[in-house]
Structures are given as C-alpha cells and as structure tokens.
Motif scaffolding. Structure first.
Motif, PDB file in Angstrom:
ATOM      1  N   PRO A 260       0.833  -1.215   0.000  1.00 31.42           N
ATOM      2  CA  PRO A 260       0.000   0.000   0.000  1.00 31.42           C
ATOM      3  C   PRO A 260       0.863   1.258   0.000  1.00 31.42           C
ATOM      4  CG  PRO A 260       0.140  -0.886   2.209  1.00 31.42           C
ATOM      5  CD  PRO A 260       0.862  -1.874   1.315  1.00 31.42           C
ATOM      6  N   GLN A 261       0.239   2.375  -0.341  1.00 30.91           N
ATOM      7  CA  GLN A 261       0.965   3.639  -0.321  1.00 30.91           C
ATOM      8  C   GLN A 261       1.386   3.982   1.109  1.00 30.91           C
ATOM      9  OE1 GLN A 261      -1.867   6.324  -2.196  1.00 30.91           O
ATOM     10  NE2 GLN A 261      -0.729   6.206  -4.126  1.00 30.91           N
ATOM     11  N   ARG A 262       2.484   4.724   1.216  1.00 28.05           N
ATOM     12  CA  ARG A 262       2.971   5.146   2.528  1.00 28.05           C
ATOM     13  C   ARG A 262       3.461   6.579   2.438  1.00 28.05           C
ATOM     14  NH1 ARG A 262       7.516   2.251   6.413  1.00 28.05           N
ATOM     15  NH2 ARG A 262       7.490   3.850   8.015  1.00 28.05           N
ATOM     16  N   PHE A 263       3.128   7.380   3.446  1.00 28.86           N
ATOM     17  CA  PHE A 263       3.506   8.780   3.433  1.00 28.86           C
ATOM     18  C   PHE A 263       4.086   9.165   4.786  1.00 28.86           C
ATOM     19  CE2 PHE A 263       0.157   8.233   0.264  1.00 28.86           C
ATOM     20  CZ  PHE A 263       0.817   8.723  -0.870  1.00 28.86           C
ATOM     21  N   LEU A 264       4.703  10.340   4.846  1.00 26.16           N
ATOM     22  CA  LEU A 264       5.365  10.789   6.056  1.00 26.16           C
ATOM     23  C   LEU A 264       4.357  11.170   7.131  1.00 26.16           C
ATOM     24  CD1 LEU A 264       8.130  12.924   4.330  1.00 26.16           C
ATOM     25  CD2 LEU A 264       8.486  10.803   5.619  1.00 26.16           C
ATOM     26  N   ALA A 265       4.748  10.957   8.393  1.00 26.79           N
ATOM     27  CA  ALA A 265       3.869  11.235   9.520  1.00 26.79           C
ATOM     28  C   ALA A 265       4.627  12.016  10.588  1.00 26.79           C
ATOM     29  CB  ALA A 265       3.340   9.921  10.120  1.00 26.79           C
ATOM     30  N   PRO A 266       3.915  12.826  11.378  1.00 28.64           N
ATOM     31  CA  PRO A 266       4.576  13.549  12.474  1.00 28.64           C
ATOM     32  C   PRO A 266       5.307  12.581  13.403  1.00 28.64           C
ATOM     33  CG  PRO A 266       2.359  14.389  12.140  1.00 28.64           C
ATOM     34  CD  PRO A 266       2.474  13.152  11.281  1.00 28.64           C
ATOM     35  N   GLY A 267       6.484  12.987  13.856  1.00 29.06           N
ATOM     36  CA  GLY A 267       7.293  12.154  14.739  1.00 29.06           C
ATOM     37  C   GLY A 267       8.369  11.371  14.018  1.00 29.06           C
TER      38      GLY A 267
END
Length: 287
Positions: A260-267
């Motif tokens: 699946p797609q993956r994107f940047l996250a806080p932390g």
C-alpha cells in the motif's frame, strides 16, 4: 572545498571545524552565504590558500553539535529548477515511459530549509524524494556538455518533498505548488565543490526513516539526463545564474508508488544522504 551556512553566516570547513569566512578573510567576503556567488571564482581561489584569521583577531573554529540547526547553504536562489522522472526505475514505478525531454518544474524559494530543521506537515499525503542538487557558480547561457561542469559551484543533498493530492490536482497538475509548502526543499548540510569527487556523475544517494528503514537507494549514474545534459537543456532556454539550484530528480522508492501507499507522519525523522557530500536530517512535525 566544503562550505555551509551556520546561524546565517558563511563558514568554510577545515580539519578542526568551520571558520567564519568574513572574519578569516578580513572582510573581503561578507557573512551572507548567498552573496559569495557574486565572486565565486575569487572566493574559491582565496579558500584554497588555507585562510587564517586577520592579524590581532582570534577566530575559534565552529564545531556544530549533532542537534544544531544549519540553514540551507544557498538560502536565496534567484531560480530553483527541478526535474521529474529522471531515473528509469522511478519512471517505471510511476507507470510511464522514459521522457524524451527533461520534465522541468520549479520550487519556490520559501520552501527552502536546512539540516536539522523540522518540517510541519500540511494536511494531505506528503511524500519523500531524495535528490542530488546542483548549485550554479558561474552564469551560463547555451552551455555545451564540455563546459557544463565548469559552471557548477558545488553539489549538495536535497529533498523534493511533495504533497501528492495538490500536486496531482487537475486538469493541469500543480507540481510547483504541491512541492513548495514551507520546508518542502530541505538542503544541506554542506555545499561541496566538484573537485572533491573522483566521479561527480556517479554518487550513491538515498533516504531512510531515522536509523531504520531504507526508503530509497540508488546512484546518480542512473539518471536519464545527467548533470551536464540538464545544464545544457536548461541553459538553452533560461540563463542560469550564480546561486541557482537544480534539483536533479529522484530514484524509485517513493511512497505514492508503493502498495500500500505510505507517506510521512509527524514524529518521523527523514534522513537523506549522498556519498561524499553528507547526511541531511529533518524531523517531521504536526501542523
């Protein structure tokens, strides 16, 4: 030669740390990292003479710590060019065919940030793109392949962060806007002159999350249009000015092409590296 921008001042790397250019040159060159491009040839000649502090002034080398903030080595370029679809494996993961011409867009200067600076993630899907960034040192118009590298001041590490929803909004995609939120052009930590490399056209680059998962890893020799060719194609249309930036494209491994797609996250901390240049770290922050 390696230069950087620490606390808004131009510094030159030496074996025992960084020296302040304005103080070490006795004022011949100012403190502004952008201003040095007005006399890049004179600066490089001076820097290679192993400068010392002016008589009567003590200049202690700067030794930045791991947590110190570095500003972008080129803080106010007149032009920022960026190239999409410049690695065949990235073209393939995007479901497209190799371009016959470089796919060129722009990033706006307010998107620039430096090493260790946090990036506030806007609402949407923020993706990573590790890139070699070329810094122009000498004006050129209609350059040839044979002269292209002579117009390059140096190379640095960059990220072409991209918010994919806005970027791909039609009917015409919004590449420049989707890639120009504040902090979406991390740059640094150093600018490194081409003579520091055995082969500046073949450098490993990539990015990872913190000290863990590798997201991208490739070599700049895998570009479809290499650095000289990009300079030729761009300068055939636009004069390239001292201090301009060219983001040269990203290899495969972007989050939007994953299943699946993956994107940047806080932390998360995005770590980007290029062989022979250095490592760029940027914490991802909540809006």
């Amino acid at each position: 030669m390696r230069v950087a921008n620490i606390d808004g001042r131009l510094v030159l790397r030496r074996a025992d740390g960084y020296i302040d250019v304005e103080r070490a040159s006795g004022g011949r060159f100012g403190p502004d990292p952008q201003g040095v491009f007005a006399d890049w040839d004179g600066f490089t000649r001076w820097a290679r003479e192993t400068p010392t502090a002016p008589e009567g002034e003590v200049t202690e080398p700067v030794r930045p710590g791991d947590g110190d903030l570095w500003d972008p080595p080129v803080p106010r370029p007149a032009q920022i060019f960026a190239v999409g679809l410049n690695y065949r494996d990235h073209v393939a993961e995007s479901g497209l065919q190799d371009p016959a011409e470089p796919a060129v867009f722009t990033k706006f200067a307010t998107s620039l940030t430096g090493h260790q600076h946090g990036v506030s993630l806007p609402e949407g899907l923020v993706d990573w793109e590790a890139e070699l960034v070329v810094v122009v040192g000498r004006r050129c118009h209609r350059a040839t392949r044979e002269t292209a590298w002579s117009h390059v001041a140096g190379l640095t590490v960059g990220q072409d962060l991209s918010e994919r929803r806005l970027q791909l909004t039609g009917p015409a995609p919004q590449f420049s806007l989707g890639k120009s939120y504040p902090g979406f052009a991390p740059l640094g930590p150093e600018l490194v002159t081409p003579d520091e490399f055995d082969d500046p056209d073949d450098l490993e680059l990539g990015c990872r999350l913190g000290d863990g998962e590798i997201l991208q890893k490739s070599r700049t020799s895998n570009m479809i249009f290499d650095v000289p060719e990009l300079i030729v194609r761009l300068s055939a249309v636009c004069p390239l000015l001292p201090g301009d930036l060219i983001f040269t494209g990203t290899p495969a491994g972007v989050g939007g092409a994953r299943t699946p797609q993956r994107f940047l996250a806080p932390g998360e901390v995005l770590v980007t590296w290029i062989e022979g240049i250095g490592t760029l770290r940027n914490p991802m922050l909540a809006p």
